[in-house]
Design a protein around this motif. Structure first.
Motif, PDB file in Angstrom:
ATOM      1  N   MET A 192       0.895  -1.480   0.019  1.00  0.00           N
ATOM      2  CA  MET A 192       0.386  -0.699   0.058  1.00  0.00           C
ATOM      3  C   MET A 192       0.829   1.319  -0.127  1.00  0.00           C
ATOM      4  O   MET A 192       1.775   1.575   0.574  1.00  0.00           O
ATOM      5  CB  MET A 192      -0.963  -0.320   1.284  1.00  0.00           C
ATOM      6  N   ASP A 193       0.907   2.103  -1.092  1.00  0.00           N
ATOM      7  CA  ASP A 193       1.127   3.524  -0.418  1.00  0.00           C
ATOM      8  C   ASP A 193       0.684   4.499  -0.125  1.00  0.00           C
ATOM      9  O   ASP A 193      -0.733   4.920  -0.781  1.00  0.00           O
ATOM     10  CB  ASP A 193       1.418   3.784  -2.462  1.00  0.00           C
ATOM     11  N   PRO A 194       1.234   5.012   1.371  1.00  0.00           N
ATOM     12  CA  PRO A 194       0.083   6.403   1.461  1.00  0.00           C
ATOM     13  C   PRO A 194      -0.041   7.369   0.732  1.00  0.00           C
ATOM     14  O   PRO A 194      -0.642   7.931   1.504  1.00  0.00           O
ATOM     15  CB  PRO A 194       1.133   7.050   2.960  1.00  0.00           C
ATOM     16  N   SER A 195       0.461   7.621  -0.203  1.00  0.00           N
ATOM     17  CA  SER A 195       0.564   8.368  -1.313  1.00  0.00           C
ATOM     18  C   SER A 195      -0.664   8.322  -2.468  1.00  0.00           C
ATOM     19  O   SER A 195      -0.466   9.499  -3.267  1.00  0.00           O
ATOM     20  CB  SER A 195       1.669   9.364  -1.222  1.00  0.00           C
ATOM     21  N   GLY A 196      -0.818   7.587  -2.636  1.00  0.00           N
ATOM     22  CA  GLY A 196      -1.832   6.591  -3.825  1.00  0.00           C
ATOM     23  C   GLY A 196      -2.673   8.057  -4.055  1.00  0.00           C
ATOM     24  O   GLY A 196      -2.968   8.551  -4.526  1.00  0.00           O
ATOM     25  N   ASN A 197      -3.387   8.483  -2.540  1.00  0.00           N
ATOM     26  CA  ASN A 197      -5.042   8.903  -3.107  1.00  0.00           C
ATOM     27  C   ASN A 197      -4.688  10.350  -3.980  1.00  0.00           C
ATOM     28  O   ASN A 197      -5.341  10.494  -4.443  1.00  0.00           O
ATOM     29  CB  ASN A 197      -5.665   9.239  -1.560  1.00  0.00           C
ATOM     30  N   ALA A 198      -3.325  10.884  -3.142  1.00  0.00           N
ATOM     31  CA  ALA A 198      -3.129  12.485  -3.094  1.00  0.00           C
ATOM     32  C   ALA A 198      -2.529  11.808  -4.875  1.00  0.00           C
ATOM     33  O   ALA A 198      -2.799  12.835  -5.621  1.00  0.00           O
ATOM     34  CB  ALA A 198      -1.492  12.799  -3.193  1.00  0.00           C
ATOM     35  N   LEU A 199      -1.728  10.637  -5.424  1.00  0.00           N
ATOM     36  CA  LEU A 199      -1.253  10.544  -7.070  1.00  0.00           C
ATOM     37  C   LEU A 199      -2.887  11.133  -7.750  1.00  0.00           C
ATOM     38  O   LEU A 199      -2.574  11.259  -8.535  1.00  0.00           O
ATOM     39  CB  LEU A 199      -0.970   9.580  -6.864  1.00  0.00           C
ATOM     40  N   LEU A 200      -3.809  10.111  -6.836  1.00  0.00           N
ATOM     41  CA  LEU A 200      -5.353   9.962  -8.289  1.00  0.00           C
ATOM     42  C   LEU A 200      -5.354  11.105  -8.462  1.00  0.00           C
ATOM     43  O   LEU A 200      -5.983  12.364  -9.652  1.00  0.00           O
ATOM     44  CB  LEU A 200      -5.966   9.354  -7.185  1.00  0.00           C
TER      45      LEU A 200
END
Length: 316
Positions: A285-293
Motif C-alpha cells: 500500500m502506498d500512503p500517497s496513493g490517494n494524493a497521486l490519483l
C-alpha cells in the motif's frame, strides 16, 4: 494455506472522477496505490490500447489479504461497451448502503437485505445490508458462462478451485481457492458470452517456488492444480486451452519484477496469474496513493483537449 490467492478484478473506466467518487465515497474503499504509464502494458493490462493510461488499485484493505479492484483508465477513451460477461461483485457493508442513500446514488432492492448499485460505466455491485466484517467484505465475483459443466471442469480440475456449492435451479456454481478468500460464481446464461469492449480480467497469484510439501505430501496437493506459473502454462498448452500472454516478466521501475501469464477460459474470460512473492512486494500500500490519483485527475486535460478541437473521446 492456499497455494493460490484471489487478487483483483480489472475494470476499464472512462470517467476517473465519477469512478473515484463511487469507490471512495459510496463503497467506502481506500486508494491503495496509483500509477501512471506513458505506453500500453505488454501484458495488455489496459486492454488492446496504445498510449498513456493509469492504474488505480482500490479496496477495503491491503492487497495481501483483500480482494480489490484495479481501475484502468486510457486517456483517449471515454466510454466502453459493456457485454454480458461480468454479472456483478457482491460485498457486505451496511455503511455502503447508507452512503449510497445519503449521496443519492441510485439503489435497487433486489432481495432481503440486498441492494444493486451500478458503478460509472454500468458495472454491477451487490451490497449486502449487514455490518461490514473485520476481514474482507468482498464475498464473490459472478461471471457468465455458456456451458456450466465445461467451465466448472476448467476452473476446478485444471486451475484447482474447490467447488463450494452447486445450485441446479439457479444454474450456478460457487468455487474458490480458500474459504477465507473472495469466491468465484459461474452463472450459466444459456447463450454466447459477449465481452463487449469493456471486457474485464480476474487476477490470482501463484507461488514462484514449488512448495516443499508437494513432494513430502503429494496427496495434499492432488486436487490443487499446478503450483507454479510454468507448470500452469504447460498444462494449458497440453489441454489445448488458449494462452493470451505466454509467461512474461513485467518490470515496474523501483519495484519488484513480476512474472505473469494470461489465460482464457472456455468463454474467453481473461485470467491473469502472477508470481505471488514478487506481487506481494509490488502491491504494498502506498500512503500517497490517494494524493497521486487526485493529482493525476487534476492534471488530466484530455477532456479539455477534445472539447477544444470539437471532438469527443473515443467510445469503443
Amino acid at each position: 494455506m492456499a497455494l493460490r490467492r484471489a487478487l483483483h478484478f480489472v475494470f476499464k473506466v472512462g470517467d476517473r472522477s465519477k469512478t473515484a467518487t463511487f469507490y471512495r465515497d459510496v463503497l467506502g474503499m481506500k486508494i491503495l496505490r496509483h500509477e501512471e504509464f506513458e505506453e500500453g502494458c505488454k501484458a495488455t493490462c489496459n486492454g488492446p490500447y496504445d498510449g498513456k493510461w493509469s492504474k488505480t488499485m482500490v479496496g477495503f484493505g491491503p492487497e495481501d489479504d483483500h480482494f480489490v479492484a484495479e481501475l484502468t483508465y486510457n486517456y483517449g477513451v471515454g466510454e466502453y461497451r459493456l457485454g454480458n460477461d461480468f454479472l456483478g461483485l457482491t460485498l457486505q457493508s451496511s455503511q455502503a448502503v447508507s452512503n449510497a442513500k445519503r449521496l443519492g446514488w441510485p439503489l435497487t432492492e433486489v432481495g432481503e437485505a440486498l441492494y444493486l448499485v451500478e458503478a460509472p460505466g454500468g458495472y454491477r455491485f451487490y451490497l449486502v445490508d449487514k455490518d461490514q466484517p473485520h476481514n474482507d467484505p468482498v464475498q464473490k465475483v459472478c461471471l457468465a458462462v455458456s456451458d456450466l459443466q465445461k467451465s466448472t471442469h476448467y476452473w476446478s480440475s485444471l486451475l484447482g478451485m474447490k467447488v463450494i456449492e452447486r445450485n441446479e435451479e439457479k444454474k450456478t456454481v460457487l468455487m474458490g481457492f480458500a474459504d477465507t478468500q473472495c469466491k468465484l460464481e459461474l452463472y450459466n446464461i444459456g447463450g454466447t458470452v459477449d465481452h463487449g469492449t469493456a471486457f474485464g480480467r480476474i487476477a490470482f497469484s501463484c507461488p514462484h517456488k514449488q512448495s516443499p510439501l508437494k513432494h513430502r505430501y503429494p496427496s495434499l496437493h492432488k486436487s490443487r492444480g499446478p503450483c507454479r506459473l510454468p507448470d500452469l502454462e504447460s498444462l494449458m498448452t497440453k489441454e489445448n486451452y488458449k494462452i493470451l500472454t505466454p509467461l512474461v516478466s513485467l518490470d515496474t521501475p523501483g519495484k519488484a519484477t513480476v512474472e505473469v501469464v494470461i489465460l482464457a477460459d472456455p468463454d474467453a474470460h481473461e485470467i491473469c496469474f502472477v508470481g505471488d512473492e514478487a506481487f506481494r512486494q509490488l502491491s504494498h500500500m502506498d500512503p500517497s496513493g490517494n494524493a497521486l490519483l487526485d493529482k493525476a485527475m487534476a492534471e488530466d486535460k484530455s477532456d479539455e483537449w477534445f472539447a477544444k478541437h470539437n471532438k469527443q473521446k473515443a467510445s469503443v
